[in-house]
Design an enzyme around this catalytic site. Structure first.
Site, PDB file in Angstrom:
ATOM      1  N   MET A   1      16.052 -58.443  48.632  1.00  0.00           N
ATOM      2  CA  MET A   1      15.442 -60.115  49.300  1.00  0.00           C
ATOM      3  C   MET A   1      15.533 -61.578  48.663  1.00  0.00           C
ATOM      4  SD  MET A   1      12.383 -59.313  51.795  1.00  0.00           S
ATOM      5  CE  MET A   1      11.085 -59.535  50.680  1.00  0.00           C
TER       6      MET A   1
ATOM      7  N   ARG B   1       7.536 -62.699  43.336  1.00  0.00           N
ATOM      8  CA  ARG B   1       6.194 -63.007  43.909  1.00  0.00           C
ATOM      9  C   ARG B   1       5.322 -64.190  42.481  1.00  0.00           C
ATOM     10  NH1 ARG B   1       6.431 -59.567  48.222  1.00  0.00           N
ATOM     11  NH2 ARG B   1       6.019 -60.560  49.939  1.00  0.00           N
TER      12      ARG B   1
ATOM     13  N   HIS C   1      16.024 -57.021  39.339  1.00  0.00           N
ATOM     14  CA  HIS C   1      17.393 -56.599  40.171  1.00  0.00           C
ATOM     15  C   HIS C   1      18.484 -56.325  39.126  1.00  0.00           C
ATOM     16  CE1 HIS C   1      14.517 -59.245  42.711  1.00  0.00           C
ATOM     17  NE2 HIS C   1      15.128 -58.576  43.197  1.00  0.00           N
TER      18      HIS C   1
HETATM   19  O1  PAF Z   1      12.158 -54.567  48.457  1.00  0.00           O
HETATM   20  C1  PAF Z   1      12.877 -55.324  48.847  1.00  0.00           C
HETATM   21  O2  PAF Z   1      13.071 -55.945  48.302  1.00  0.00           O
HETATM   22  C2  PAF Z   1      12.665 -55.058  50.495  1.00  0.00           C
HETATM   23  O3  PAF Z   1      11.684 -54.003  50.935  1.00  0.00           O
HETATM   24  C3  PAF Z   1      14.302 -54.521  50.767  1.00  0.00           C
HETATM   25  C4  PAF Z   1      14.462 -53.319  50.050  1.00  0.00           C
HETATM   26  C5  PAF Z   1      15.388 -55.101  50.783  1.00  0.00           C
HETATM   27  C6  PAF Z   1      14.006 -54.667  52.820  1.00  0.00           C
HETATM   28  O4  PAF Z   1      13.986 -55.645  52.789  1.00  0.00           O
END
Ligand code: PAF
Length: 279
Positions: free
Chosen positions: A26, A184, A33
């Protein structure tokens, strides 16, 4: 690295690719990430990351509007990590008509733990991930272990719908004081940030007690909840489960997981610690 905002561009770029590795996100990317992208690179090529704040998985009053949108900074991090393609559609591109067709995870996964406090959340996640899987058609997809319940929902989605996709789980990255990296965390004020690692410490304490032979799981979780509340947290849950099913642990459980979700002010944090069953 190429960035696409439309389904048509994405499909054209990926036509004929059989070994794609996919990292759905997201956005508002952090080192956690980036580590998922690096893991994806070891599993396939090209590497595709998606950036999409999915309205379907946010409930009324949740943080959909204030969720940080940082596309330029995200793309810099993805390029540096060796990502090949970014898919960053707008809401109208991914949901051109109201998404009345949805993927509903089994009740036992959808309505428990985070699902009990965020009704519809895992249906929203499963629906967008199914759409993204259909668009990207990856051979491998990478998800973080921090969202442990989400990982199990995705594994179940892939299994029950016979999707030819290998799901790879990436380790949770933590700050030096133990706080799991999360987009967050940016919401936390200075004193909340100091308090935040307590969630992980409490989960680790439950795990250590179970590993040391303590068998009254509910008493351990209740004590952890109590300590968090006394420190000013609003606790959604602290629970010990079978790590493969998220059901109550049994003598057949090979791995266990302690999961927790709790609020510091207006910020909801989740974390988990999984370990081999001592039984
Ligand atoms: O983990 C996340 O960031 C979200 O839940 C995902 C898997 C991208 C789905 O919107």
């Amino acid at each position: 690295m190429q960035v696409f905002h439309t389904v048509a561009e994405l499909r054209t770029a990926l036509a004929g690719q059989a070994g794609t590795a996919f990292v759905p996100t997201m956005g508002n990317l952090h080192a956690g990430h980036v580590s998922l992208v690096e893991l994806a690179k070891r599993h396939g090529q090209p590497v595709v990351a998606s950036i999409f704040v999915n309205p379907l998985q946010f409930g009324a009053g949740e943080d959909f509007e204030r969720y940080p949108r940082t596309l330029d900074a995200d793309c810099e991090k993805l390029a540096a990590a060796g990502c090949d393609f970014v898919f960053a559609p707008g809401v109208a591109e991914l949901y051109p008509v109201p998404q009345t067709f949805t993927a509903q995870p089994p009740d036992s996964l959808a309505n428990d733990l985070c699902g009990a406090f965020r009704p519809g959340h895992f249906s929203g996640v499963a629906t967008v991930v199914l759409k993204l899987f259909n668009l990207v058609q990856p051979r491998v997809a990478v998800f973080g272990r921090k969202d442990f319940q989400q990982l199990l929902v995705i594994r179940e989605l892939v299994q029950q719908f016979n999707l030819p996709i290998e799901i790879v789980a990436g380790a949770t990255l933590r700050d030096a004081d133990g706080l799991a990296l999360s987009s967050r965390n940016a919401y936390l004020g200075a004193s909340e940030r100091i308090q935040a690692p307590a969630l992980q410490r409490e989960l680790a304490a439950v795990a250590a007690a179970v590993q040391a032979g303590e068998r009254d799981f509910e008493a351990l979780c209740a004590a952890a909840r109590r300590r968090l509340k006394m420190a000013g947290w609003r606790v959604d849950y602290v629970a010990l489960r079978d790590a493969a099913t998220l059901q109550a642990p049994s003598s057949a459980s090979a791995r266990l997981v302690v999961l927790g979700a709790a609020w510091l002010g207006s910020t909801r944090l989740i974390d988990n610690v999984d370990f081999s069953s001592p039984a």
